[in-house]
Write a protein that holds these residues in place. Sequence first.
Motif: not given
Length: 122
Positions: A63, A67, A93, A97, A101, A121
């Motif tokens: 993740m 990001a 996404w 979101y 991110m 996040p």
Amino acid sequence: MAEPTPRRNEPRLRPAPLLFEPAQAAADPEHFFDLESIDDPRALLARATELTHAFRAATDRAMEFQAIAAAQLADPRRFDRLTPADIAARAEWTEDYAKKMVEFGRDLMRGGIEGRGSADPV
């Protein structure tokens, strides 16, 4: 066993190894990292717990890379930068979101995530 994702000044601990499964074993829906072959419940609990921590650590780390990539793709200095909607479409996404991110990725690149409990996040 793996620990939660460490922050900037903490050393990263390696998660338990996620051993690759042979194709033949992976094709068997009952086969999962050889857990079904462990008869001792204590050993089964220990190995299953190791795998749980390893998957969590891998998820957190992946993740973070998502990001960072989102932040890089949205960088206004790039001539080919993407909008949050474009990033959301690529990563499957929502646009909101994706915006979160991107900001999370910018924080990561600046090293500004100290004190966070997880790599989430939201």
